[in-house]
Design a protein around this motif. Structure first.
Motif, PDB file in Angstrom:
ATOM      1  N   ASP A 209     -50.388  65.756 -53.413  1.00 36.15           N
ATOM      2  CA  ASP A 209     -50.481  65.836 -51.558  1.00 36.15           C
ATOM      3  C   ASP A 209     -51.250  67.191 -50.944  1.00 36.15           C
ATOM      4  O   ASP A 209     -51.373  67.794 -50.929  1.00 36.15           O
ATOM      5  CB  ASP A 209     -48.991  65.893 -50.775  1.00 36.15           C
ATOM      6  CG  ASP A 209     -49.012  66.509 -49.326  1.00 36.15           C
ATOM      7  OD1 ASP A 209     -49.853  66.096 -48.788  1.00 36.15           O
ATOM      8  OD2 ASP A 209     -47.675  67.009 -49.445  1.00 36.15           O
ATOM      9  N   SER A 212     -54.422  63.775 -45.806  1.00 40.25           N
ATOM     10  CA  SER A 212     -54.431  62.562 -45.416  1.00 40.25           C
ATOM     11  C   SER A 212     -55.581  61.139 -44.441  1.00 40.25           C
ATOM     12  O   SER A 212     -55.676  62.241 -43.866  1.00 40.25           O
ATOM     13  CB  SER A 212     -52.823  62.379 -44.741  1.00 40.25           C
ATOM     14  OG  SER A 212     -52.306  63.240 -43.625  1.00 40.25           O
ATOM     15  N   SER A 221     -52.955  67.650 -44.483  1.00 39.69           N
ATOM     16  CA  SER A 221     -51.326  67.772 -44.187  1.00 39.69           C
ATOM     17  C   SER A 221     -50.626  69.007 -44.558  1.00 39.69           C
ATOM     18  O   SER A 221     -51.510  70.558 -44.833  1.00 39.69           O
ATOM     19  CB  SER A 221     -50.605  67.155 -45.790  1.00 39.69           C
ATOM     20  OG  SER A 221     -50.615  67.678 -46.998  1.00 39.69           O
TER      21      SER A 221
END
Length: 611
Positions: A209, A212, A221
């Motif tokens: 992560d 995005s 993010s």
């Protein structure tokens, strides 16, 4: 993938150089791996890192099919250019013992045969925990010991959720960080220690992560912002980050604290047909061309039928899936790993047998050498270092001012002298600079009937502005008509010259001694902003031009013996027509040598001993 995903998309000498050996920082140190069966040259400037994103829908105990992933891994073993595989997390859907047993079996396909990394996504471990969590089915399936047979595996953190790998490819070493989906403060400190102990290695950071995308450029993010601020932006070595988790794919480029670009890419295809069908992305580094070429496909679907979902998914060619990232690797890495360039060589090292003349523009060859960008005054002398009396004297053409010829420390990586002259160019007889031989210099009358090699280094400015069509690089003065030559075009051109056309083609035109022809060789368009080595080789019968050591295709087919010189001065920096100078050279010229025989490429000025 996240429980609530967002949506999006968007878009590296002369390059290869050797980096210092790596010093390993380990919580767990790995011994040498067993080699892959396919041979690979670790100095090849072209190599590929494969990236495998979220495979969770294919490794789901609730009902899925691991075969596409297994097929992809088998396919990678057939590509010797693939030096490493990076999985981006969410290996499985629930992270259960059962799913991890399936993952274990699938990855045994490449265990010991291809180096790879994995990292935990939020579906592989409890989503509310970070990298300081206790042992999980994931960490028991992919413990440090599993990677001990890989020569690339260099260490894990204490908990086993963060790892780093050292990859040898492209003539140097690269550091790949594989970080947990939620990196704690301890994890960031560990990653910083790894980077600090490998201060010369470029870093590819992989995690689950980070960015995005939503109909355009990717964005950081919330967790990605923490990683960017806490680790990436302050470490100039990190030039590329790769993550999954969100879909659709996308990319962006951010500027770090050192003023350099960092490329951040998201790749994830689990929303596509068959859970992504083992989709893999290939990052092919081409250090010679200065680019990373990216392509995306499903090796499994490429072997199957022709249904609409299969065809639509097998190979992806959209802007977010197939693109190139231009990177000047040398400039990008210069702040932490400056290239190890050859040292300057004395003139004696390149005065090969039959050298007729050799000029260079450092202090050995040009007494006016000095401050970078400083003017070289008219009357300055570039000595012929053979001692044969072919010294060149600086003259300004027409109304040119002192800025039209300056001294420069810029040079081709392999040039013997680490210096050059910067010519300011000019159109017509009113502006320019030349270096001109004395009236009785031997080179003026030499005919080279047994063959010759004329070499020089040149660089065209970037951007290449203005009209400089057929500017001269070097030539002999005089009219071909005065040598009794009438090729049918014009008797006003000189008997021999090397020029640059308006399309940036190199043109070498020569009137041989016994014939009334003008054999002309044409190169391709030479690049701007980059040094080029040019060699014109004549063996007494044919003339061949080489550009950066490569033979060009448009070499003259006519026989060509010698040069019909008229005793007129040899000149660097311009070419006459009708006894008047046209476009003065625009750019840099470095070492220039004339040898009275044909040289092999291994004997050119670019041939550095020991390289």
């Amino acid at each position: 993938m996240a429980d609530t995903p967002t949506v999006g998309r968007r878009t590296v000498l002369q390059a290869a150089f050797t980096a210092p050996a790596v010093a390993a920082l380990t919580a767990t140190t790995a011994p040498e791996a067993s080699a892959r069966t396919s041979p690979r040259d670790p100095d090849d400037p072209r190599f590929t890192i494969a990236v495998l994103p979220d495979t969770q829908y294919l490794l789901d105990e609730g009902g899925s099919d691991p075969e596409p992933v297994r097929h992809t891994l088998r396919a990678l073993l057939q590509r010797p250019d693939v030096v490493f595989l990076a999985h981006l997390g969410d290996v499985t859907e629930h992270g259960t013992e059962s799913e991890m047993r399936t993952a274990d079996a699938v990855f045994r396909t490449i265990d010991g045969r291809m180096p790879y990394s994995v990292l935990a996504g939020n579906h592989d471990v409890p989503g509310g925990t970070d990298d300081q969590r206790a042992a999980t089915p994931y960490s028991r399936t992919f413990p440090p010991g599993r990677f001990s047979r890989m020569g690339t595996s260099a260490g894990f953190d204490a908990k086993g959720y963060n790892s780093f790998h050292v990859i040898r490819a492209g003539g140097r070493q690269w550091l790949l960080l594989a970080l947990d989906w939620r990196v704690s403060d301890q994890g960031i400190r560990w990653a910083q220690q790894v980077i600090d102990r490998h201060p010369t290695l470029p870093v590819v950071l992989t995690t689950h992560d980070l960015v995005s995308a939503d109909d355009g450029d990717a964005v950081l993010s919330e967790h990605g912002r923490r990683l960017w601020d806490g680790l990436v932006r302050r470490n100039d070595q990190v030039f590329l980050t790769l993550n999954g988790h969100y879909w659709p794919p996308g990319r962006t480029t951010l500027t770090n604290d050192h003023g350099n670009a960092v490329h951040l890419h998201i790749t994830n295809y689990q929303d596509r047909y068959y859970g992504g069908a083992g989709m893999v992305r290939f990052y092919t580094f081409d250090l010679a061309r200065g680019v990373i070429d990216v392509e995306t496909c499903s090796p499994w679907l490429l072997t199957r039928g022709s249904t609409v979902p299969e065809v639509e998914t097998a190979r992806l060619t959209g802007d977010a899936d197939r693109f190139s990232v231009p990177i000047d690797f040398r400039a990008r890495f210069a702040g932490f790993a400056p290239p190890a360039l050859p040292a300057a060589r004395p003139a004696s090292a390149v005065l090969v047998k039959d050298t007729a003349a050799y000029w260079r523009f450092d202090a050995d060859g040009l007494r006016a050498a000095g401050t970078d960008g400083g003017p070289v005054a008219p009357g300055s002398v570039a000595r012929d270092l053979t001692g044969r009396g072919n010294d060149l004297t600086v003259e300004l053409i027409g109304a040119a001012g002192p800025e039209v010829l300056t001294w420069s420390a810029d040079h081709h990586d392999t040039a013997p002298a680490h210096a050059s002259l910067r010519f300011g160019g000019g159109h017509g007889p009113d502006r320019g600079a030349i270096l001109r031989a004395a009236p009785k210099a031997p080179v003026n009358s030499a005919r080279f009937e047994s063959g010759y090699t004329i070499e020089t280094f040149l660089k065209l400015p970037e951007p290449f502005e203005g009209d400089h069509a057929f500017m001269g690089v070097l030539s002999w003065e005089g009219r071909s008509g005065d040598a009794g030559k009438s090729s049918g075009w014009s008797p006003e051109e000189p008997t021999c010259s090397l020029n640059v056309s308006g399309e940036r083609f190199l043109q070498f035109v020569v009137y041989p001694v016994p014939t009334d022809a003008d054999p002309t060789s044409w190169s391709h368009a030479v690049p701007t902003g980059r040094w080029t080595h040019v060699a014109v080789v004549n063996d007494g019968r044919r003339t061949t031009m080489y550009v950066d050591g490569a033979k060009i295709s448009r070499n003259a087919s006519e026989e060509s013996k010698g040069i019909s010189t008229l005793g007129k001065p040899f000149v660097i920096g311009a070419t006459q027509f009708a006894l008047r100078y046209g476009h003065g050279f625009y750019g840099w010229i470095g070492d220039t040598r004339i040898v009275a025989r044909a040289l092999r490429p291994a004997e050119f000025l670019t041939a550095v001993p020991g390289r």
